[in-house]
Design a protein around this motif. Sequence first.
Motif, PDB file in Angstrom:
ATOM      1  N   UNK A 159       6.581  13.101   3.830  1.00  0.00           N
ATOM      2  CA  UNK A 159       5.789  13.283   5.012  1.00  0.00           C
ATOM      3  C   UNK A 159       4.137  12.970   4.482  1.00  0.00           C
ATOM      4  N   UNK A 160       3.324  12.522   5.281  1.00  0.00           N
ATOM      5  CA  UNK A 160       1.977  12.320   5.048  1.00  0.00           C
ATOM      6  C   UNK A 160       1.271  13.090   6.163  1.00  0.00           C
ATOM      7  N   UNK A 161       0.229  13.737   5.588  1.00  0.00           N
ATOM      8  CA  UNK A 161      -0.461  14.661   6.661  1.00  0.00           C
ATOM      9  C   UNK A 161      -1.772  14.735   6.257  1.00  0.00           C
ATOM     10  N   UNK A 162      -2.786  14.636   7.362  1.00  0.00           N
ATOM     11  CA  UNK A 162      -4.242  14.897   7.264  1.00  0.00           C
ATOM     12  C   UNK A 162      -4.955  14.241   6.149  1.00  0.00           C
ATOM     13  N   UNK A 163      -4.850  12.584   6.400  1.00  0.00           N
ATOM     14  CA  UNK A 163      -5.256  11.670   5.442  1.00  0.00           C
ATOM     15  C   UNK A 163      -5.689  10.617   6.135  1.00  0.00           C
ATOM     16  N   UNK A 164      -6.812   9.810   5.534  1.00  0.00           N
ATOM     17  CA  UNK A 164      -7.443   8.421   6.110  1.00  0.00           C
ATOM     18  C   UNK A 164      -6.703   7.311   5.063  1.00  0.00           C
ATOM     19  N   UNK A 165      -5.801   6.635   5.460  1.00  0.00           N
ATOM     20  CA  UNK A 165      -5.259   5.384   4.623  1.00  0.00           C
ATOM     21  C   UNK A 165      -6.122   3.997   4.997  1.00  0.00           C
ATOM     22  N   UNK A 166      -6.891   3.462   4.186  1.00  0.00           N
ATOM     23  CA  UNK A 166      -7.803   2.491   4.289  1.00  0.00           C
ATOM     24  C   UNK A 166      -7.306   1.212   3.446  1.00  0.00           C
ATOM     25  N   UNK A 167      -6.704   0.195   4.204  1.00  0.00           N
ATOM     26  CA  UNK A 167      -6.156  -0.941   3.710  1.00  0.00           C
ATOM     27  C   UNK A 167      -7.241  -2.022   3.256  1.00  0.00           C
ATOM     28  N   UNK A 168      -7.357  -2.355   2.024  1.00  0.00           N
ATOM     29  CA  UNK A 168      -8.351  -3.459   1.564  1.00  0.00           C
ATOM     30  C   UNK A 168      -7.665  -4.446   0.664  1.00  0.00           C
ATOM     31  N   UNK A 169      -7.117  -5.902   1.293  1.00  0.00           N
ATOM     32  CA  UNK A 169      -6.676  -6.861   0.668  1.00  0.00           C
ATOM     33  C   UNK A 169      -4.986  -6.851   0.647  1.00  0.00           C
ATOM     34  N   UNK A 170      -4.403  -5.885   0.798  1.00  0.00           N
ATOM     35  CA  UNK A 170      -2.959  -5.969   0.502  1.00  0.00           C
ATOM     36  C   UNK A 170      -2.489  -6.722   1.737  1.00  0.00           C
ATOM     37  N   UNK A 171      -1.207  -7.337   1.292  1.00  0.00           N
ATOM     38  CA  UNK A 171      -0.703  -8.232   2.278  1.00  0.00           C
ATOM     39  C   UNK A 171       0.372  -7.656   3.243  1.00  0.00           C
ATOM     40  N   UNK A 172       0.806  -6.499   2.682  1.00  0.00           N
ATOM     41  CA  UNK A 172       1.919  -5.955   3.171  1.00  0.00           C
ATOM     42  C   UNK A 172       1.623  -5.019   4.268  1.00  0.00           C
ATOM     43  N   UNK A 173       2.398  -4.436   5.017  1.00  0.00           N
ATOM     44  CA  UNK A 173       2.064  -3.392   6.170  1.00  0.00           C
ATOM     45  C   UNK A 173       1.182  -2.391   5.441  1.00  0.00           C
ATOM     46  N   UNK A 174       0.512  -1.759   6.245  1.00  0.00           N
ATOM     47  CA  UNK A 174      -0.342  -0.317   5.728  1.00  0.00           C
ATOM     48  C   UNK A 174       0.503   0.597   5.327  1.00  0.00           C
ATOM     49  N   UNK A 175       1.707   0.941   6.256  1.00  0.00           N
ATOM     50  CA  UNK A 175       2.850   1.468   5.917  1.00  0.00           C
ATOM     51  C   UNK A 175       4.103   0.865   6.086  1.00  0.00           C
ATOM     52  N   UNK A 176       4.990   0.871   5.195  1.00  0.00           N
ATOM     53  CA  UNK A 176       6.362   0.303   5.464  1.00  0.00           C
ATOM     54  C   UNK A 176       7.248   1.209   4.961  1.00  0.00           C
ATOM     55  N   UNK A 177       8.238   1.708   6.058  1.00  0.00           N
ATOM     56  CA  UNK A 177       9.512   2.174   5.784  1.00  0.00           C
ATOM     57  C   UNK A 177      10.436   1.299   5.858  1.00  0.00           C
ATOM     58  N   UNK A 178      11.116   1.274   4.422  1.00  0.00           N
ATOM     59  CA  UNK A 178      12.230   0.501   4.233  1.00  0.00           C
ATOM     60  C   UNK A 178      13.482   1.271   4.553  1.00  0.00           C
ATOM     61  N   UNK A 179      13.662   2.324   4.345  1.00  0.00           N
ATOM     62  CA  UNK A 179      15.048   3.128   4.690  1.00  0.00           C
ATOM     63  C   UNK A 179      14.287   4.457   4.660  1.00  0.00           C
ATOM     64  N   UNK A 180      15.368   5.284   5.268  1.00  0.00           N
ATOM     65  CA  UNK A 180      15.128   6.771   5.302  1.00  0.00           C
ATOM     66  C   UNK A 180      14.116   7.223   6.439  1.00  0.00           C
ATOM     67  N   UNK A 181      13.514   8.249   6.275  1.00  0.00           N
ATOM     68  CA  UNK A 181      12.447   8.760   7.465  1.00  0.00           C
ATOM     69  C   UNK A 181      11.158   8.969   6.772  1.00  0.00           C
ATOM     70  N   UNK A 182      10.220   8.555   7.487  1.00  0.00           N
ATOM     71  CA  UNK A 182       8.700   8.931   7.275  1.00  0.00           C
ATOM     72  C   UNK A 182       8.166   9.698   8.249  1.00  0.00           C
ATOM     73  N   UNK A 205       1.087  -1.243   0.084  1.00  0.00           N
ATOM     74  CA  UNK A 205      -0.169  -0.031   0.005  1.00  0.00           C
ATOM     75  C   UNK A 205       1.010   1.306  -0.064  1.00  0.00           C
ATOM     76  N   UNK A 206       1.598   1.636   1.133  1.00  0.00           N
ATOM     77  CA  UNK A 206       2.539   2.740   1.130  1.00  0.00           C
ATOM     78  C   UNK A 206       3.692   2.221   1.835  1.00  0.00           C
ATOM     79  N   UNK A 207       4.787   2.508   0.771  1.00  0.00           N
ATOM     80  CA  UNK A 207       5.916   1.758   0.963  1.00  0.00           C
ATOM     81  C   UNK A 207       7.021   2.924   0.686  1.00  0.00           C
ATOM     82  N   UNK A 208       8.041   3.460   1.528  1.00  0.00           N
ATOM     83  CA  UNK A 208       8.945   4.354   1.422  1.00  0.00           C
ATOM     84  C   UNK A 208      10.429   3.907   1.691  1.00  0.00           C
ATOM     85  N   UNK A 209      11.403   4.437   0.622  1.00  0.00           N
ATOM     86  CA  UNK A 209      12.626   4.377   0.477  1.00  0.00           C
ATOM     87  C   UNK A 209      13.389   5.787   0.627  1.00  0.00           C
TER      88      UNK A 209
END
Length: 637
Positions: free
Chosen positions: A457-480, A448-452
């Motif tokens: 920066x994500x602000x003032x949002x609604x993230x709705x996970x449907x069916x994806x198997x990964x984490x709703x947000x995955x920080x692989x490297x860097x900073x989120x 769904x959301x993956x960052x390297x």
Amino acid sequence: SLRPAVARRPRASLGKKAACASPGAVATLKDAAASPVRSVVASPRPVKGKASREAARRRLQLPPASRAEAEEEEPLLSAPEEDAEEAQPLPAVCTSPMRGMWRDEKVALYCDQVLLGCKAEDADEAMSKYLSEKLKIKDKWLGVWKTNPELFFVKYEETSIPFVGILVEVTCKPQPNSSSCFKVTVSLAEPFSSNIANIPRDLVNEILEELEHSVPLLEVYPVEGQDANIHDVALALEVVRFFYDFLWRDWDDEESCENYTALIEERINLWCDIQDGTIPGPIAQRFKKTLEKYKNKRVELIEYQSNIKEDPSAAEAVECWKKYYEIVMLCGLLKMWEDLRLRVHGPFFPRILRRRKGKRDFGKTITHIVAKVMTTEMVKDLSSDTLLQQHDDLDLALDSCYSGDTVVIFPGEYHAVNLALLTDDIIIKGVGKREEIMITSEPSHDSFVVSKADNVKLMHLSLIQQGTVDGIVVVESGHMTLENCVLKCEGTGVCVLTGAALTITDSEITGAQGAGVELYPGSIAILERNEIHHCNNLRTSDSSKSTLGGVNMKVLPAPKLKMTNNHIYNNNGYGVSILQPTEQFFIVAEQALNKGAASGDKKDDKMLSKVMQNLNLEMNNNKIEANLKGDIRIVTS
């Protein structure tokens, strides 16, 4: 639910043999393994005679209106109503003793008692020997024969009739040939009982006569109410069924494996991880569907091969190879998943292959407006020299971004595959109430959301996970940074991988099937003024063993975590769980966390303080309450 393996169907070797060869018939335990689950009610009328049996079969698969027409056409085949004998309901079968076993008990049973260090090609023989020994305990008993409806129905709906169940008397006789010792002699028991109320008794008798009253042992389930020895027989049957349903793979005896019992232990651990929720539900479901697809494709190939009477034509050969390569691809995918134990943070290869764009050549940044129509009101607060681009699609906006850009999203519902490809330093922010700016994942994608990126920066949002198997947000490297967001999870929660950093403020995380926030070794996280609740919501048969809840930390090397003014509540595991290499675990009450000291045993107090100091774990003014297992747990990894 598990599909029954096809009984009395020839087996084919798919590894090194030609796919076009017609397979020989080899009856083994694998071919007889079955696990039907539900009962149904049909309304056939009892009839007599061979011709009448065919009429009964036709009636069993016809809808009521068509059945009435058939009876008008063949009135002589109908039995008098007074001769009808309605089957009694089936008695209860012995409950599965496997359900109450812990994973180490299952490992000890299969590796130390049944397989005893055998090779994969000897697994059949080991299972046969184990089952033969157990059957000596009791040679006659009552059981429910659950068989493929194809024996009784010309056509049927699998969803309505998953199996035909008949109460039978079972006689187990030792057989000199090991390949036939898993056929048992059965006869109808009294009272006549079935899961189909009006199944013709004569039809059942004739089917049994066709089979010479011999059926696969694994299709028979002992019933309750007999002597104590029957439970040992039931356990033995369940051990063998579980092995072929969950642990055996068709390719095992075609490949060399130095330590087969170690492989079986890994598969038991995999199954237990799925059951207790360690592996999130969506990943588990995808694995099960792939395994089911593999089995179905294999059956398709065997059936196709069996229907080739002579030398295959060119078209038949091509079709055989096509089906064979489908199986090989599915087999490879299953092996990859098994080897990597379905890691909770997602797929098994690098997710982000996109290279960083960096800054634009002319050095400017752009603000991307995401809305169906852009008005002057939307941009009135922006400076006059702001460069603007308008998009009606969030994916297009993200694809157009360079480092330094800002994406401004107005209320609406959005999908964005490119959120899983964040490599540049951008800001994505909603305008308006966060509940009105809904970004939903694509169920067909793993992530769904993956960052390297170095800084996203994500602000003032609604993230709705449907069916994806990964984490709703995955920080692989860097900073989120997540600020004032709502994260409605369906699978895994927020995952911060080794070396990555995350800051979450004023946000809400709920619904994760594992922990709400998962910190991997060597990661960094700052959590301030967040709500984390109703996580680890996956209900399993072994939910008592699952400890994940609000926040989970994996140690070695230790992650760094700062938690301030968070509310962690109503999670099905612990509020905070810490996995570290120690020989003790401690459970600390809410009061201890809020005050920074444990009430009670001073030794526990010192140990907790030492652990928190070593972990660089700072917790201030957090409210951790009403979590099912407790507030905090330190446990060995």
